[in-house]
Scaffold this motif. Structure first.
Motif, PDB file in Angstrom:
ATOM      1  N   GLY A 184      -2.794  -5.800   9.376  1.00  0.00           N
ATOM      2  CA  GLY A 184      -2.298  -6.574   8.231  1.00  0.00           C
ATOM      3  C   GLY A 184      -0.959  -6.136   7.689  1.00  0.00           C
ATOM      4  N   GLY A 185      -0.110  -5.539   8.524  1.00  0.00           N
ATOM      5  CA  GLY A 185       1.227  -5.155   8.077  1.00  0.00           C
ATOM      6  C   GLY A 185       1.273  -3.768   7.460  1.00  0.00           C
ATOM      7  N   VAL A 186       2.479  -3.325   7.109  1.00  0.00           N
ATOM      8  CA  VAL A 186       2.648  -1.975   6.577  1.00  0.00           C
ATOM      9  C   VAL A 186       3.164  -1.963   5.140  1.00  0.00           C
ATOM     10  CG1 VAL A 186       2.971  -0.857   8.815  1.00  0.00           C
ATOM     11  CG2 VAL A 186       4.948  -1.860   7.659  1.00  0.00           C
ATOM     12  N   LYS A 187       3.045  -3.092   4.463  1.00  0.00           N
ATOM     13  CA  LYS A 187       3.461  -3.136   3.061  1.00  0.00           C
ATOM     14  C   LYS A 187       2.653  -2.107   2.264  1.00  0.00           C
ATOM     15  CE  LYS A 187       4.119  -6.289  -0.833  1.00  0.00           C
ATOM     16  NZ  LYS A 187       3.458  -5.440  -1.831  1.00  0.00           N
ATOM     17  N   ASP A 188       3.353  -1.321   1.468  1.00  0.00           N
ATOM     18  CA  ASP A 188       2.770  -0.290   0.600  1.00  0.00           C
ATOM     19  C   ASP A 188       2.257   0.931   1.365  1.00  0.00           C
ATOM     20  OD1 ASP A 188       3.234  -1.914  -1.637  1.00  0.00           O
ATOM     21  OD2 ASP A 188       1.303  -2.913  -1.426  1.00  0.00           O
ATOM     22  N   ILE A 189       2.454   0.972   2.680  1.00  0.00           N
ATOM     23  CA  ILE A 189       2.055   2.144   3.467  1.00  0.00           C
ATOM     24  C   ILE A 189       3.185   3.169   3.424  1.00  0.00           C
ATOM     25  CG2 ILE A 189       1.448   3.002   5.760  1.00  0.00           C
ATOM     26  CD1 ILE A 189      -0.734   1.335   4.534  1.00  0.00           C
ATOM     27  N   THR A 190       2.884   4.383   2.983  1.00  0.00           N
ATOM     28  CA  THR A 190       3.880   5.447   2.873  1.00  0.00           C
ATOM     29  C   THR A 190       3.529   6.598   3.810  1.00  0.00           C
ATOM     30  OG1 THR A 190       2.723   6.637   1.110  1.00  0.00           O
ATOM     31  CG2 THR A 190       4.190   4.841   0.436  1.00  0.00           C
ATOM     32  N   ARG A 191       4.431   7.560   3.854  1.00  0.00           N
ATOM     33  CA  ARG A 191       4.192   8.743   4.688  1.00  0.00           C
ATOM     34  C   ARG A 191       2.899   9.455   4.275  1.00  0.00           C
ATOM     35  NH1 ARG A 191       7.087  12.231   7.962  1.00  0.00           N
ATOM     36  NH2 ARG A 191       8.912  10.894   7.788  1.00  0.00           N
ATOM     37  N   THR A 192       2.600   9.452   2.999  1.00  0.00           N
ATOM     38  CA  THR A 192       1.370  10.097   2.518  1.00  0.00           C
ATOM     39  C   THR A 192       0.140   9.478   3.174  1.00  0.00           C
ATOM     40  OG1 THR A 192       2.393  10.625   0.386  1.00  0.00           O
ATOM     41  CG2 THR A 192      -0.006  10.631   0.475  1.00  0.00           C
ATOM     42  N   HIS A 193       0.120   8.154   3.283  1.00  0.00           N
ATOM     43  CA  HIS A 193      -1.008   7.486   3.933  1.00  0.00           C
ATOM     44  C   HIS A 193      -1.103   7.881   5.402  1.00  0.00           C
ATOM     45  CE1 HIS A 193      -0.219   4.457   0.594  1.00  0.00           C
ATOM     46  NE2 HIS A 193      -1.449   4.879   0.371  1.00  0.00           N
ATOM     47  N   ILE A 194       0.046   7.902   6.079  1.00  0.00           N
ATOM     48  CA  ILE A 194       0.058   8.253   7.505  1.00  0.00           C
ATOM     49  C   ILE A 194      -0.458   9.672   7.705  1.00  0.00           C
ATOM     50  CG2 ILE A 194       1.491   8.516   9.560  1.00  0.00           C
ATOM     51  CD1 ILE A 194       1.268   5.640   8.621  1.00  0.00           C
ATOM     52  N   GLU A 195       0.013  10.606   6.881  1.00  0.00           N
ATOM     53  CA  GLU A 195      -0.419  12.002   7.010  1.00  0.00           C
ATOM     54  C   GLU A 195      -1.916  12.147   6.701  1.00  0.00           C
ATOM     55  OE1 GLU A 195       1.266  14.333   8.265  1.00  0.00           O
ATOM     56  OE2 GLU A 195       3.261  13.430   8.290  1.00  0.00           O
ATOM     57  N   SER A 196      -2.411  11.354   5.781  1.00  0.00           N
ATOM     58  CA  SER A 196      -3.846  11.408   5.466  1.00  0.00           C
ATOM     59  C   SER A 196      -4.682  10.964   6.658  1.00  0.00           C
ATOM     60  CB  SER A 196      -4.154  10.507   4.262  1.00  0.00           C
ATOM     61  OG  SER A 196      -3.529  11.007   3.101  1.00  0.00           O
ATOM     62  N   VAL A 197      -4.205   9.940   7.361  1.00  0.00           N
ATOM     63  CA  VAL A 197      -4.920   9.466   8.548  1.00  0.00           C
ATOM     64  C   VAL A 197      -4.851  10.513   9.656  1.00  0.00           C
ATOM     65  CG1 VAL A 197      -5.027   7.689  10.332  1.00  0.00           C
ATOM     66  CG2 VAL A 197      -4.545   7.050   7.972  1.00  0.00           C
ATOM     67  N   ILE A 198      -3.692  11.144   9.829  1.00  0.00           N
ATOM     68  CA  ILE A 198      -3.564  12.207  10.830  1.00  0.00           C
ATOM     69  C   ILE A 198      -4.548  13.330  10.530  1.00  0.00           C
ATOM     70  CG2 ILE A 198      -2.028  14.041  11.679  1.00  0.00           C
ATOM     71  CD1 ILE A 198       0.265  12.063  11.506  1.00  0.00           C
ATOM     72  N   GLY A 199      -4.752  13.611   9.250  1.00  0.00           N
ATOM     73  CA  GLY A 199      -5.699  14.651   8.864  1.00  0.00           C
ATOM     74  C   GLY A 199      -7.118  14.366   9.306  1.00  0.00           C
ATOM     75  N   LEU A 200      -7.441  13.087   9.537  1.00  0.00           N
ATOM     76  CA  LEU A 200      -8.785  12.737   9.988  1.00  0.00           C
ATOM     77  C   LEU A 200      -9.064  13.213  11.415  1.00  0.00           C
ATOM     78  CD1 LEU A 200      -9.207   9.029   8.763  1.00  0.00           C
ATOM     79  CD2 LEU A 200     -10.385  11.039   7.873  1.00  0.00           C
ATOM     80  N   LEU A 201      -7.993  13.411  12.208  1.00  0.00           N
ATOM     81  CA  LEU A 201      -8.170  13.716  13.629  1.00  0.00           C
ATOM     82  C   LEU A 201      -8.933  15.015  13.864  1.00  0.00           C
ATOM     83  CD1 LEU A 201      -4.661  12.684  15.019  1.00  0.00           C
ATOM     84  CD2 LEU A 201      -6.733  11.297  14.795  1.00  0.00           C
ATOM     85  N   SER A 202      -8.931  15.894  12.886  1.00  0.00           N
ATOM     86  CA  SER A 202      -9.639  17.170  13.041  1.00  0.00           C
ATOM     87  C   SER A 202     -10.988  17.169  12.310  1.00  0.00           C
ATOM     88  CB  SER A 202      -8.774  18.316  12.513  1.00  0.00           C
ATOM     89  OG  SER A 202      -8.449  18.113  11.145  1.00  0.00           O
ATOM     90  N   LYS A 203     -11.402  15.996  11.839  1.00  0.00           N
ATOM     91  CA  LYS A 203     -12.652  15.915  11.089  1.00  0.00           C
ATOM     92  C   LYS A 203     -13.750  15.250  11.909  1.00  0.00           C
ATOM     93  CE  LYS A 203     -10.394  16.024   6.584  1.00  0.00           C
ATOM     94  NZ  LYS A 203     -10.244  15.391   5.256  1.00  0.00           N
ATOM     95  N   ARG A 204     -14.975  15.292  11.401  1.00  0.00           N
ATOM     96  CA  ARG A 204     -16.126  14.819  12.163  1.00  0.00           C
ATOM     97  C   ARG A 204     -16.410  13.346  11.887  1.00  0.00           C
ATOM     98  NH1 ARG A 204     -20.964  18.001   8.920  1.00  0.00           N
ATOM     99  NH2 ARG A 204     -20.662  16.981   6.887  1.00  0.00           N
ATOM    100  N   THR A 205     -17.313  12.802  12.674  1.00  0.00           N
ATOM    101  CA  THR A 205     -17.714  11.401  12.546  1.00  0.00           C
ATOM    102  C   THR A 205     -18.153  11.087  11.114  1.00  0.00           C
ATOM    103  OG1 THR A 205     -18.380  11.156  14.845  1.00  0.00           O
ATOM    104  CG2 THR A 205     -19.425   9.699  13.270  1.00  0.00           C
ATOM    105  N   GLY A 206     -17.661   9.958  10.626  1.00  0.00           N
ATOM    106  CA  GLY A 206     -18.004   9.529   9.275  1.00  0.00           C
ATOM    107  C   GLY A 206     -16.910   9.792   8.267  1.00  0.00           C
TER     108      GLY A 206
END
Length: 469
Positions: A296-318
């Motif tokens: 749905g586009g990248v409106k209002d998506i900032t670096r903070t959001h991207i880094e938060s998603v990257i942080g998920l890569l080391s976390k468990r299911t759920g």
């Protein structure tokens, strides 16, 4: 008063034509829709393309959108634009719209609503006339303002790429938006108009500091130019071109990886965590940004959001992160899934499915990417190839005409015969849960599942169903 740098008429036109040719903005015989507000930039664009009309054999239509704002000033701009087109013998179309009402209805700013109305009007009139090109009058100062505004908002490479000189407006690419003045400074545009005795309209709202862009235009850019570097706008605009090339390279890399990962599904993106971790950080960020954009586009998506998603890569299911515009990113087994929170067609909801008859019990189902887990071999849990399921799911009793697929050739058998072969007592057959997708039977719980929905080497998504007594 600031001295205006004069550019001779012919050199001004030649510079714009060179830019048009280098960027391949126009082709011979194009029908061009011009967005004409009456301001200096759009008036300049109209006159320049009129001068180049014979060279490119252009058909030209000017569109003026009245936003229902600014009262008499807006009426003056409309009248001015109409008279200019009459003078230049250019087809003129006007469109009136109540932008404040539209903004309130769709919860947009008036600036966003106005932009939406303009481009919808341009596209409508282009399709109506068979036009393939929409020309708008953004220039180098607009480019510098956009880059600075995006930087201040926390944008990355894409935001620093600024305004593209050419982009597709329609899905099939048959209409493009071009910006022939993107290589020209505002002062050069106004100087050329003055030199040629051409007036233009002034939008008084641009003189206020009500919007971030206005503050950048009226305060920040002049400060950078006067106190730090007189060519600040040019340098920022040139840097945006480098960012644009870098963004294009990253986009190509991302699309190649997405294609090999087979990760797009409707408005959902599934990225393999293991593969994502192997990428360079800059490509990781870009891949995640592109995946978000797909939903749905990248409106209002900032670096903070991207880094938060990257942080998920080391976390468990759920583990999950909420994103703007009702989206979320979550870890499910070895996949990062980015999706709309409203990604909830009936068959895709993870919830209890209650049967009409409470004696049947209930079923809980979930959907996840295929993984290395062993396929369960129990009577109350089963895995199905989700990609083969085309309609909503229902846990119900058997019906008289029900049949189930029994082999790879697609042969079917009556459910009653299946139950007889399985030695199910007649008194219990109506109590056995049947999982169906539309009229198609997928599973006779505890008895057998349909052959045409079993897990295969081509399965991408698993539908797991658990019956709960």
């Amino acid at each position: 008063m600031k001295e205006i740098k004069m550019i001779p008429h012919d050199k001004f036109i030649d510079k714009i034509k060179k830019y048009i040719d280098e960027k391949k903005l126009l082709s011979f015989g194009d029908h061009v829709i011009i967005g004409l507000s009456g301001g200096a930039d759009s008036v300049c664009l109209l006159l320049v393309l009129k001068r180049l009309q014979q060279i490119y054999n252009l058909s030209i239509t000017a569109i003026h959108v009245h936003h229902g704002i600014r009262g008499e000033s807006a009426e003056h701009d409309l009248k001015f634009s109409r008279q200019l087109c009459e003078k230049e013998e250019i087809e003129f179309v006007e469109k009136r719209c109540d932008v404040p009402a539209l903004a309130a209805k769709h919860h947009l700013t008036e600036e966003e609503a106005g932009r939406r109305v303009r481009y919808e009007t341009f596209e409508y009139e282009a399709k109506k006339r068979g036009a393939s090109v929409i020309a708008v009058a953004h220039h180098m100062d607009d480019q510098a303002e956009t880059v600075l505004m995006n930087l201040l908002r926390g944008s990355g490479i894409r935001g620093c790429s600024g305004i593209p000189c050419k982009r597709s407006l329609s899905d099939n690419g048959d209409i493009v938006v071009v910006r022939p003045l993107l290589g020209m400074r505002r002062e050069a545009i106004e100087a050329w108009l003055i030199e040629n005795g051409q007036e233009w309209c002034i939008d008084e709202t641009n003189l206020t500091d009500d919007y971030l862009r206005s503050r950048i235009r009226n305060r920040l850019l002049p400060l950078l130019s006067s106190e730090y570097n007189a060519q600040a706008a040019e340098h920022i605009a040139y840097a945006s071109s480098d960012f644009s090339e870098a963004e294009e390279y990253l986009r190509d890399q991302a699309q190649a990886l997405f294609s090999s990962w087979h990760c797009a599904l409707n408005k959902q993106m599934m990225l393999p965590v293991k593969e994502l971790k192997l990428q360079k950080p800059i490509l990781q960020r870009y891949l995640i940004q592109e995946a978000i954009s797909h939903t749905g586009g990248v409106k209002d998506i900032t670096r903070t959001h991207i880094e938060s998603v990257i942080g998920l890569l080391s976390k468990r299911t759920g583990s999950m992160v909420n994103l703007p515009q009702r989206r979320k990113a979550r870890i499910q087994y070895e996949f990062l899934i980015i999706e709309k929170e409203s990604f909830s067609e009936h068959k895709e909801e993870n919830k209890d499915l209650q049967s009409p008859n409470s004696k049947i019990g209930k079923a809980v189902y979930s959907i996840f990417p295929i993984c290395e887990k062993k396929i369960p071999q129990t009577c109350c849990v089963n895995w199905f190839d989700y990609d083969t399921i085309k309609e909503g799911l229902l846990m119900r009793k058997r019906r008289p005409k029900d049949r189930i697929c029994i082999d790879a050739k697609g042969n079917t058998q009556k459910l009653s015969d299946c139950m007889i072969n399985a030695k199910i007592p007649a008194v219990k057959r109506d109590q056995i849960p049947i999982l169906a997708s539309g009229s198609r039977v997928l599973w006779i719980a505890g008895v057998r599942m349909a052959e045409d929905c079993k897990i295969t080497k081509h399965t991408r998504l698993v539908l797991e169903v658990r019956t709960v007594q």
